[in-house]
Design a protein around this motif. Structure first.
Motif, PDB file in Angstrom:
ATOM      1  N   TRP A  24      13.103  51.211  27.587  1.00 26.00           N
ATOM      2  CA  TRP A  24      13.998  52.190  28.067  1.00 26.00           C
ATOM      3  C   TRP A  24      13.881  53.463  27.179  1.00 26.00           C
ATOM      4  CZ3 TRP A  24      15.575  47.287  26.954  1.00 26.00           C
ATOM      5  CH2 TRP A  24      16.223  46.936  25.668  1.00 26.00           C
ATOM      6  N   ASP A  25      12.811  53.624  26.571  1.00 27.78           N
ATOM      7  CA  ASP A  25      12.761  54.706  25.731  1.00 27.78           C
ATOM      8  C   ASP A  25      11.902  55.927  25.988  1.00 27.78           C
ATOM      9  OD1 ASP A  25      10.428  53.207  25.419  1.00 27.78           O
ATOM     10  OD2 ASP A  25      10.633  52.862  23.153  1.00 27.78           O
ATOM     11  N   LEU A  26      11.872  56.966  25.174  1.00 23.75           N
ATOM     12  CA  LEU A  26      10.918  58.139  25.260  1.00 23.75           C
ATOM     13  C   LEU A  26       9.451  57.820  25.113  1.00 23.75           C
ATOM     14  CD1 LEU A  26      13.340  60.897  23.526  1.00 23.75           C
ATOM     15  CD2 LEU A  26      12.511  60.772  26.123  1.00 23.75           C
ATOM     16  N   GLU A  27       9.467  56.864  24.065  1.00 19.27           N
ATOM     17  CA  GLU A  27       7.890  56.766  23.854  1.00 19.27           C
ATOM     18  C   GLU A  27       7.208  55.890  24.881  1.00 19.27           C
ATOM     19  OE1 GLU A  27      10.370  56.237  21.780  1.00 19.27           O
ATOM     20  OE2 GLU A  27      10.247  57.765  20.337  1.00 19.27           O
ATOM     21  N   SER A  28       7.957  55.156  25.513  1.00 24.57           N
ATOM     22  CA  SER A  28       7.256  54.363  26.407  1.00 24.57           C
ATOM     23  C   SER A  28       7.363  55.161  27.885  1.00 24.57           C
ATOM     24  CB  SER A  28       7.981  52.867  26.679  1.00 24.57           C
ATOM     25  OG  SER A  28       8.026  52.290  25.443  1.00 24.57           O
ATOM     26  N   HIS A  29       7.945  56.176  27.956  1.00 18.89           N
ATOM     27  CA  HIS A  29       8.113  56.959  29.198  1.00 18.89           C
ATOM     28  C   HIS A  29       8.898  56.292  30.237  1.00 18.89           C
ATOM     29  CE1 HIS A  29       4.098  59.116  28.188  1.00 18.89           C
ATOM     30  NE2 HIS A  29       5.139  59.329  27.205  1.00 18.89           N
ATOM     31  N   THR A  30       9.834  55.511  29.698  1.00 13.60           N
ATOM     32  CA  THR A  30      10.713  54.860  30.507  1.00 13.60           C
ATOM     33  C   THR A  30      12.229  55.234  30.240  1.00 13.60           C
ATOM     34  OG1 THR A  30      10.648  52.915  28.945  1.00 13.60           O
ATOM     35  CG2 THR A  30       9.141  52.911  30.735  1.00 13.60           C
ATOM     36  N   ALA A  31      12.345  56.466  29.896  1.00 14.92           N
ATOM     37  CA  ALA A  31      13.958  56.961  29.473  1.00 14.92           C
ATOM     38  C   ALA A  31      14.784  56.907  30.561  1.00 14.92           C
ATOM     39  CB  ALA A  31      13.752  58.137  28.501  1.00 14.92           C
ATOM     40  N   LEU A  32      14.409  57.015  31.716  1.00 16.91           N
ATOM     41  CA  LEU A  32      15.345  57.081  32.791  1.00 16.91           C
ATOM     42  C   LEU A  32      16.198  55.945  33.065  1.00 16.91           C
ATOM     43  CD1 LEU A  32      16.222  58.384  35.428  1.00 16.91           C
ATOM     44  CD2 LEU A  32      14.311  57.498  36.794  1.00 16.91           C
ATOM     45  N   HIS A  33      15.293  54.624  32.458  1.00 14.69           N
ATOM     46  CA  HIS A  33      16.256  53.390  32.321  1.00 14.69           C
ATOM     47  C   HIS A  33      17.366  53.487  31.065  1.00 14.69           C
ATOM     48  CE1 HIS A  33      13.572  51.442  35.419  1.00 14.69           C
ATOM     49  NE2 HIS A  33      12.750  52.060  34.687  1.00 14.69           N
ATOM     50  N   GLY A  34      16.916  54.147  30.094  1.00 14.09           N
ATOM     51  CA  GLY A  34      17.955  54.298  28.697  1.00 14.09           C
ATOM     52  C   GLY A  34      18.825  55.094  29.665  1.00 14.09           C
ATOM     53  N   LEU A  35      18.737  56.297  30.185  1.00 15.85           N
ATOM     54  CA  LEU A  35      19.628  57.221  30.641  1.00 15.85           C
ATOM     55  C   LEU A  35      20.828  56.243  31.681  1.00 15.85           C
ATOM     56  CD1 LEU A  35      17.863  60.472  31.723  1.00 15.85           C
ATOM     57  CD2 LEU A  35      19.524  60.154  29.857  1.00 15.85           C
ATOM     58  N   PHE A  36      20.360  55.451  32.298  1.00 15.86           N
ATOM     59  CA  PHE A  36      21.154  54.540  33.254  1.00 15.86           C
ATOM     60  C   PHE A  36      21.969  53.672  32.309  1.00 15.86           C
ATOM     61  CE2 PHE A  36      21.289  50.672  36.083  1.00 15.86           C
ATOM     62  CZ  PHE A  36      22.148  51.255  36.995  1.00 15.86           C
ATOM     63  N   GLN A  37      21.373  53.076  31.351  1.00 16.26           N
ATOM     64  CA  GLN A  37      22.157  52.114  30.487  1.00 16.26           C
ATOM     65  C   GLN A  37      23.373  53.117  29.812  1.00 16.26           C
ATOM     66  OE1 GLN A  37      20.006  50.299  27.400  1.00 16.26           O
ATOM     67  NE2 GLN A  37      18.295  49.575  28.730  1.00 16.26           N
TER      68      GLN A  37
ATOM     69  N   ARG B 245      20.501  40.597  24.216  1.00 19.35           N
ATOM     70  CA  ARG B 245      21.025  40.485  22.945  1.00 19.35           C
ATOM     71  C   ARG B 245      20.270  41.374  21.956  1.00 19.35           C
ATOM     72  NH1 ARG B 245      22.072  34.603  23.669  1.00 19.35           N
ATOM     73  NH2 ARG B 245      19.668  34.322  22.836  1.00 19.35           N
ATOM     74  N   ARG B 246      19.309  42.240  22.633  1.00 13.89           N
ATOM     75  CA  ARG B 246      18.747  43.176  21.709  1.00 13.89           C
ATOM     76  C   ARG B 246      19.352  44.252  21.549  1.00 13.89           C
ATOM     77  NH1 ARG B 246      12.880  45.087  24.388  1.00 13.89           N
ATOM     78  NH2 ARG B 246      13.600  47.022  23.558  1.00 13.89           N
ATOM     79  N   PRO B 247      19.288  44.557  20.109  1.00 17.48           N
ATOM     80  CA  PRO B 247      20.310  45.273  19.572  1.00 17.48           C
ATOM     81  C   PRO B 247      20.139  46.953  19.855  1.00 17.48           C
ATOM     82  CG  PRO B 247      18.791  44.768  17.845  1.00 17.48           C
ATOM     83  CD  PRO B 247      18.653  43.894  18.872  1.00 17.48           C
ATOM     84  N   ASP B 248      18.892  47.254  20.308  1.00 17.78           N
ATOM     85  CA  ASP B 248      18.666  48.581  20.913  1.00 17.78           C
ATOM     86  C   ASP B 248      19.151  48.812  22.318  1.00 17.78           C
ATOM     87  OD1 ASP B 248      16.833  46.952  21.730  1.00 17.78           O
ATOM     88  OD2 ASP B 248      15.273  48.549  21.437  1.00 17.78           O
ATOM     89  N   LEU B 249      19.857  47.845  22.907  1.00 18.42           N
ATOM     90  CA  LEU B 249      20.265  48.186  24.249  1.00 18.42           C
ATOM     91  C   LEU B 249      21.387  49.262  24.103  1.00 18.42           C
ATOM     92  CD1 LEU B 249      19.543  46.707  26.951  1.00 18.42           C
ATOM     93  CD2 LEU B 249      21.521  45.292  26.732  1.00 18.42           C
ATOM     94  N   LEU B 250      21.437  49.987  25.066  1.00 14.83           N
ATOM     95  CA  LEU B 250      22.418  51.067  24.950  1.00 14.83           C
ATOM     96  C   LEU B 250      23.790  50.678  25.649  1.00 14.83           C
ATOM     97  CD1 LEU B 250      20.081  53.869  25.734  1.00 14.83           C
ATOM     98  CD2 LEU B 250      20.839  53.318  23.494  1.00 14.83           C
ATOM     99  N   ILE B 251      23.732  49.646  26.176  1.00 12.90           N
ATOM    100  CA  ILE B 251      25.146  49.038  26.846  1.00 12.90           C
ATOM    101  C   ILE B 251      25.471  47.886  26.027  1.00 12.90           C
ATOM    102  CG2 ILE B 251      24.078  48.056  28.868  1.00 12.90           C
ATOM    103  CD1 ILE B 251      26.751  48.428  30.371  1.00 12.90           C
ATOM    104  N   ARG B 252      26.516  47.591  25.636  1.00 14.00           N
ATOM    105  CA  ARG B 252      26.896  46.180  24.759  1.00 14.00           C
ATOM    106  C   ARG B 252      27.146  45.161  25.449  1.00 14.00           C
ATOM    107  NH1 ARG B 252      30.803  49.765  22.903  1.00 14.00           N
ATOM    108  NH2 ARG B 252      32.092  48.610  23.484  1.00 14.00           N
ATOM    109  N   PRO B 253      26.648  44.097  24.992  1.00 12.98           N
ATOM    110  CA  PRO B 253      26.759  42.884  25.873  1.00 12.98           C
ATOM    111  C   PRO B 253      28.203  42.469  26.522  1.00 12.98           C
ATOM    112  CG  PRO B 253      25.308  42.494  24.175  1.00 12.98           C
ATOM    113  CD  PRO B 253      25.890  43.574  24.010  1.00 12.98           C
TER     114      PRO B 253
END
Lengths: 79, 580
Positions: B250-263, B292-300
């Motif tokens: 969900w990051d810029l490097e992978s060109h998937t940041a739209l998912h990061g914005l959603f998070q 459980r990934r720590p870089d997830l932008l929404i906390r579990p």
């Protein structure tokens, strides 16, 4: 009733809701007291939106009946 | 909306609808704006009869000063530059130029002060206030070229910014200039011909856009309460079951940041009290690893419940709605699959579905904005902050309650009910509860801010807001009851309780407080049966012994006979009226 007249009738029906549709064709400023300056502005806005031309305000005093408005609109659309 | 359609919308009003009176304060011919404003309000509230009034041409401040009429439900103020000084418009032949600039700025400042004072004079119990800041471009009256900001222009904008902050601090709703600019670009707003010839300065599209936004301020739709999201290609990019928990992105490097914005948006919504859950067709264990990934932008802990398995999503949504105890019409479901959206929509009528636009960034931006709009609220309450924790608490309550005898269980809760006897308009949470509670709701009647702030008819009005806490944690403010005394009778016209607070006998404690506080012999309930208010209906049946229908009377003796043992500690507070 052609397409322009049908569309104009719809416009008049929106601006003069109290006038039966069958009587709209005979409507004039002289015969209907609710056709005042505010109503005229409303009518201008509706006509410009419906037919996509810019109405000349100088012509507004002359547009005092359905018949005259119809002739004016025909003239504008045919340009 | 087209102007002709707006006219027709206003013409089709119900003759017997409850009136909604809107005062439109503006300094120009209000015709177009008024028509669109009324039409949008009417669309949102078709059962009401919309009555629009406006003041004298060119006298916006005077209209606001006169708008203390308690009959108004809303005061809408469409401010323009020329209301601050006519020389800031086109219709007055007052001087422009360097000699006039200082005086124009000073006059504008004085006008804004006067308008601010006039707004301060509109009682909150009279009308809700919605404002738009100047929307038209300034005429070319300053000495700079158009590309350059003039000192006077900067001074005027600063004044407006200060005025807007003051309005917001006073609790007024202010139209977003940014949203207006998206809908109505600055260059297309002014109709110079109509301004000069008829005093109506707005183009129809601008009047349409501004009318729509002002109407939203009048109507104030209740925000959605919960969002259910899919995982793969929605919360993140990639199929977690195929690529593994570490490889979804969900990051810029992978060109998937739209998912990061959603998070990021979901995390923000969760902080604001929106319920967030997951419905995904996946292996549950793999999903838990990914969450459980720590870089997830929404906390579990901000997500509850998580439904991750291979069963139909409509079933997952069903279980989530039951856990949240809210209806489908309060929920948004987001998924990248049109088929999944259709399956859920068919099973849960009323649910709002949004397809995640995986590779369409323009649509992605629109989706983020739409979600924000659906959940937007004017203020965030303490209850919003504890909502997810409160739902987990309710689940623990239910689990433990199932394993114990009811009275032993309730006695061991260490529950405290705080009953706050308030003045109308004191607490915005009270109106929020009234307008979003369906199940334990006396009659389902929704209220605008202004009609709720008005005290009910009668000499001795009563407004009780109940908060609750027990060993499982606080539930916050969970019940509101409003009425007025008529002799030895208390007549209740509004009573709601959050479904999170069921099975704790809080409703009995509320009624006991009413009998005691007002020393009445009986309580009359203005009950109306709705599709969803079964729990309230059941309570009235228990108290009276018969099926409720219309006004229901409960005597003190009936209450005493039906009231079970109560184990709460009850605290009472009382606010004083603003006039002392």
């Amino acid at each position: 009733m052609d397409e322009i007249e049908r569309r104009l009738t719809t416009c008049f029906a929106g601006v003069f809701p109290d006038v039966p549709v069958a009587e709209l064709r005979r409507l004039s400023q002289a015969s209907n007291a609710s056709w005042d300056s505010i109503t005229a502005i409303t009518l201008v806005a509706v006509l410009e939106e419906e037919f996509g031309f810019e109405l000349d305000f100088e012509a507004l005093p002359e547009l005092d009946s359905f018949e005259r408005v119809l002739n004016y609109v025909r003239g504008q659309v045919e340009r | 909306m087209r102007f002709i359609d707006a006219l027709k919308t206003l013409q089709g009003q119900p003759l017997d609808g409850e009136p909604l009176r809107i005062c439109l304060a503006c300094g120009f011919t209000p015709l177009h704006l008024q028509t669109f404003l009324g039409a949008y309000v009417r669309e949102a509230m078709p059962q009401r009869s919309i009555e629009l009034a406006n003041g004298l041409y060119g006298n916006l401040v005077g209209t606001v000063e006169a708008a203390t009429d308690p009959g108004n439900d809303a005061l809408v103020v469409a401010l323009e530059w020329f209301d601050l000084d006519p020389r800031l418009g086109y219709r007055i032949a007052g001087a422009w130029g360097p000699d006039a600039t200082a005086d124009i700025v000073a006059t504008a400042n004085a006008s804004l002060d006067r308008l601010g004072l006039a707004l301060d004079g509109v009682p909150r119990s009279s009308a809700s206030v919605v404002l738009s800041m100047p929307t038209l471009p300034l005429p070319p009256l300053f000495h700079t070229a158009g590309w350059q900001t003039a000192d006077a222009e900067a001074a005027l904008e600063e004044m407006i910014a200060t005025f807007r902050s003051r309005a917001l601090a006073a609790g007024h709703a202010v139209v977003s200039s940014q949203r207006l600019a998206e809908l109505s670009p600055l260059a297309t707003r002014h109709d110079l011909k109509a301004d000069l010839l008829s005093g109506a300065p707005y183009t129809l599209p601008h009047a349409n856009a501004l009318g729509m936004l002002l109407a939203q301020g009048v109507v104030l739709r209740p925000p959605k309460k919960g969002l259910i999201t899919d995982l793969d290609d929605t919360l993140w990019s990639g199929l977690v079951g195929e690529v593994g928990p570490e490889a979804v992105t969900w990051d810029l490097e992978s060109h998937t940041a739209l998912h990061g914005l959603f998070q990021r948006l979901l995390a923000s919504l969760a902080q604001e009290g929106v319920l967030v859950a997951i419905a995904s067709k996946n292996d549950g264990a793999i999903v838990q690893q990914a969450l459980r990934r720590p870089d997830l932008l929404i906390r579990p802990e901000q997500v509850h419940p998580v439904e991750a398995h291979w069963e139909a999503k409509s079933g997952s949504v069903d279980r989530i709605l039951r856990a949240w105890n809210i209806g489908a019409d309060s929920v948004v479901f987001v998924d990248d699959s049109a088929i999944e959206l259709a399956e859920v929509a068919a099973a849960h009528p009323g649910i709002e579905t949004i397809q995640f636009p995986t590779r369409d960034y323009s649509a992605g931006r629109a989706m983020l904005q739409r979600i924000r709009d659906l959940f937007g609220k004017p203020r965030i309450s303490d209850e919003d902050r504890i909502r997810v924790a409160s739902i987990r608490t309710a689940e623990a309550f239910t689990r433990e309650g199932r394993e114990s005898a009811p009275d032993a269980f309730l006695a061991g809760l260490g529950a405290t009910i705080s009953l706050s006897f308030e003045q109308p308009g004191d607490d915005p949470r009270a109106l929020e509860l009234i307008n979003k509670t369906n199940q334990f709701n006396l009659n389902g009647i929704r209220h605008t801010e202004s009609d709720w702030a008005r005290p009910p008819m009668g000499a001795d009005p009563l407004l009780v807001v109940a908060s609750y806490t027990d060993k499982f944690g606080p539930l916050g403010k969970i019940a509101v009851l409003r009425g007025r005394r008529q002799g030895a009778t208390l007549r209740i016209d509004a009573w709601v309780m959050s479904c999170r607070a069921f099975a704790r006998r809080i409703e009995y404690q509320c009624l006991r407080a009413c009998f005691d506080d007002r020393s009445v012999d009986c309580i009359e309930f203005e009950f109306l049966r709705t599709e969803k208010n079964g729990p309230l209906r059941e309570l009235l049946r228990t108290l009276t012994g018969h099926e409720p229908d219309g006004t229901v009377t409960v005597t003190r003796q009936q209450f005493a006979a039906a009231c079970p043992a109560l184990y709460h500690t009850v605290l009472r507070t009382r606010s004083v009226p603003a006039d002392g």
